[in-house]
Design a protein around this motif. Structure first.
Motif, mmCIF file in Angstrom:
data_model
loop_
_atom_site.group_PDB
_atom_site.id
_atom_site.type_symbol
_atom_site.label_atom_id
_atom_site.label_comp_id
_atom_site.label_asym_id
_atom_site.label_seq_id
_atom_site.Cartn_x
_atom_site.Cartn_y
_atom_site.Cartn_z
ATOM 1 N N LYS A 1 -0.244 -14.430 -8.235
ATOM 2 C CA LYS A 1 0.358 -15.334 -7.249
ATOM 3 C C LYS A 1 1.698 -14.772 -6.803
ATOM 4 N N GLY A 2 1.996 -14.939 -5.544
ATOM 5 C CA GLY A 2 3.295 -14.529 -5.028
ATOM 6 C C GLY A 2 3.394 -13.062 -4.665
ATOM 7 N N GLU A 3 2.294 -12.340 -4.742
ATOM 8 C CA GLU A 3 2.312 -10.915 -4.400
ATOM 9 C C GLU A 3 2.431 -10.738 -2.890
ATOM 10 N N ILE A 4 3.306 -9.817 -2.487
ATOM 11 C CA ILE A 4 3.433 -9.431 -1.086
ATOM 12 C C ILE A 4 3.133 -7.944 -1.013
ATOM 13 N N SER A 5 2.210 -7.562 -0.136
ATOM 14 C CA SER A 5 1.830 -6.160 0.008
ATOM 15 C C SER A 5 2.109 -5.715 1.435
ATOM 16 N N ILE A 6 2.773 -4.560 1.547
ATOM 17 C CA ILE A 6 3.092 -3.982 2.846
ATOM 18 C C ILE A 6 2.279 -2.708 2.976
ATOM 19 N N VAL A 7 1.390 -2.670 3.985
ATOM 20 C CA VAL A 7 0.417 -1.585 4.097
ATOM 21 C C VAL A 7 0.486 -0.970 5.509
ATOM 22 N N PRO A 8 0.726 0.346 5.602
ATOM 23 C CA PRO A 8 0.650 0.975 6.920
ATOM 24 C C PRO A 8 -0.808 1.098 7.351
ATOM 25 N N TYR A 9 -1.061 0.933 8.646
ATOM 26 C CA TYR A 9 -2.419 1.057 9.165
ATOM 27 C C TYR A 9 -2.390 1.903 10.428
ATOM 28 N N SER A 10 -3.282 2.890 10.488
ATOM 29 C CA SER A 10 -3.398 3.754 11.654
ATOM 30 C C SER A 10 -4.862 4.110 11.854
ATOM 31 N N SER A 11 -5.273 4.207 13.122
ATOM 32 C CA SER A 11 -6.629 4.622 13.431
ATOM 33 C C SER A 11 -6.623 5.408 14.731
ATOM 34 N N GLY A 12 -7.442 6.450 14.771
ATOM 35 C CA GLY A 12 -7.595 7.249 15.972
ATOM 36 C C GLY A 12 -8.910 6.995 16.681
ATOM 37 N N VAL A 13 -9.656 5.994 16.223
ATOM 38 C CA VAL A 13 -10.928 5.639 16.859
ATOM 39 C C VAL A 13 -10.617 4.826 18.114
ATOM 40 N N PRO A 14 -11.171 5.206 19.292
ATOM 41 C CA PRO A 14 -10.811 4.541 20.557
ATOM 42 C C PRO A 14 -10.988 3.024 20.552
ATOM 43 N N VAL A 15 -12.134 2.546 20.089
ATOM 44 C CA VAL A 15 -12.393 1.109 20.032
ATOM 45 C C VAL A 15 -13.121 0.822 18.727
ATOM 46 N N ILE A 16 -12.610 -0.148 17.983
ATOM 47 C CA ILE A 16 -13.256 -0.572 16.744
ATOM 48 C C ILE A 16 -13.584 -2.053 16.901
ATOM 49 N N ASN B 1 -1.358 1.910 15.672
ATOM 50 C CA ASN B 1 -0.404 1.999 14.567
ATOM 51 C C ASN B 1 0.214 0.639 14.312
ATOM 52 N N SER B 2 0.226 0.255 13.052
ATOM 53 C CA SER B 2 0.841 -1.019 12.687
ATOM 54 C C SER B 2 1.168 -1.021 11.202
ATOM 55 N N ILE B 3 1.913 -2.022 10.832
ATOM 56 C CA ILE B 3 2.158 -2.329 9.425
ATOM 57 C C ILE B 3 1.586 -3.719 9.205
ATOM 58 N N LEU B 4 0.813 -3.866 8.143
ATOM 59 C CA LEU B 4 0.210 -5.145 7.799
ATOM 60 C C LEU B 4 0.876 -5.664 6.530
ATOM 61 N N ILE B 5 1.265 -6.914 6.551
ATOM 62 C CA ILE B 5 1.886 -7.550 5.389
ATOM 63 C C ILE B 5 0.940 -8.658 4.934
ATOM 64 N N PHE B 6 0.466 -8.548 3.690
ATOM 65 C CA PHE B 6 -0.476 -9.518 3.133
ATOM 66 C C PHE B 6 0.221 -10.369 2.080
ATOM 67 N N PHE B 7 -0.095 -11.669 2.061
ATOM 68 C CA PHE B 7 0.518 -12.581 1.097
ATOM 69 C C PHE B 7 -0.343 -13.827 0.962
ATOM 70 N N ASP B 8 -0.191 -14.510 -0.173
ATOM 71 C CA ASP B 8 -0.980 -15.727 -0.388
ATOM 72 C C ASP B 8 -0.185 -16.963 0.041
ATOM 73 N N ASN B 9 -0.796 -18.112 -0.088
ATOM 74 C CA ASN B 9 -0.152 -19.356 0.349
ATOM 75 C C ASN B 9 1.099 -19.688 -0.444
ATOM 76 N N SER B 10 1.171 -19.268 -1.708
ATOM 77 C CA SER B 10 2.366 -19.575 -2.500
ATOM 78 C C SER B 10 3.604 -18.907 -1.910
ATOM 79 N N VAL B 11 3.464 -17.709 -1.354
ATOM 80 C CA VAL B 11 4.591 -17.019 -0.710
ATOM 81 C C VAL B 11 5.025 -17.800 0.535
#
Length: 142
Positions: free
Chosen positions: A17-32, A88-98
């Motif tokens: 509980k309370g974990e926050i994860s910061i994840v870089p995301y990148s893709s070179g595929v034209p459309v996903i 290109n983006s950064i994704l931040i994941f967290f649960d409801n407790s955060v």
């Protein structure tokens, strides 16, 4: 079409509980295009490309000048790369407790309960200079 389970496909999240994860995301595929099962809440900080999320009768188009806060759930998604040929983006994941801890600490409370009342599992913000600088800092750290 199979589901992409997030954040599991990007890293191995713990159940703590309370974990926050910061994840870089990148893709070179034209459309996903695909179906996503979002197991945690997510903030998407995109600076290149476009993300489109379909939810019931709505279409959320996330552009580089916006930030998306999205509740856990099932979504249809489309990602398109930018002129430079990437998403290109950064994704931040967290649960409801955060989220609950954050809301309790606000001097001027933000009322997110209207999200569930209106059946809208997201909030879309426009970026300002402060948020752009925050993203630049995160890119350096990540």
């Amino acid at each position: 079409m199979n589901y992409t389970i997030l954040p599991d496909v990007l890293y191995e999240p713990s159940d703590e509980k309370g974990e926050i994860s910061i994840v870089p995301y990148s893709s070179g595929v034209p459309v996903i295009k695909g179906r996503s099962m979002l197991k945690k809440n997510m903030i998407s900080l995109i600076w290149e490309g476009e993300k489109i999320i379909h939810y019931t009768q709505e279409k959320i188009s996330l552009q580089p000048d916006q930030i998306l806060l999205l509740a856990a759930g099932n979504y249809l998604t489309t990602q398109r790369f930018a002129e430079k040929g990437h998403i290109n983006s950064i994704l931040i994941f967290f649960d409801n407790s955060v989220l609950n801890d954050f809301l309790e600490q606000q001097k001027d409370p933000i009322n997110f309960t209207s999200l569930t009342e209106n059946s809208r599992p997201y909030v879309l913000f426009e970026k300002d200079a402060y948020l752009n600088q925050y993203i630049v800092s995160l890119k350096l750290i990540v």
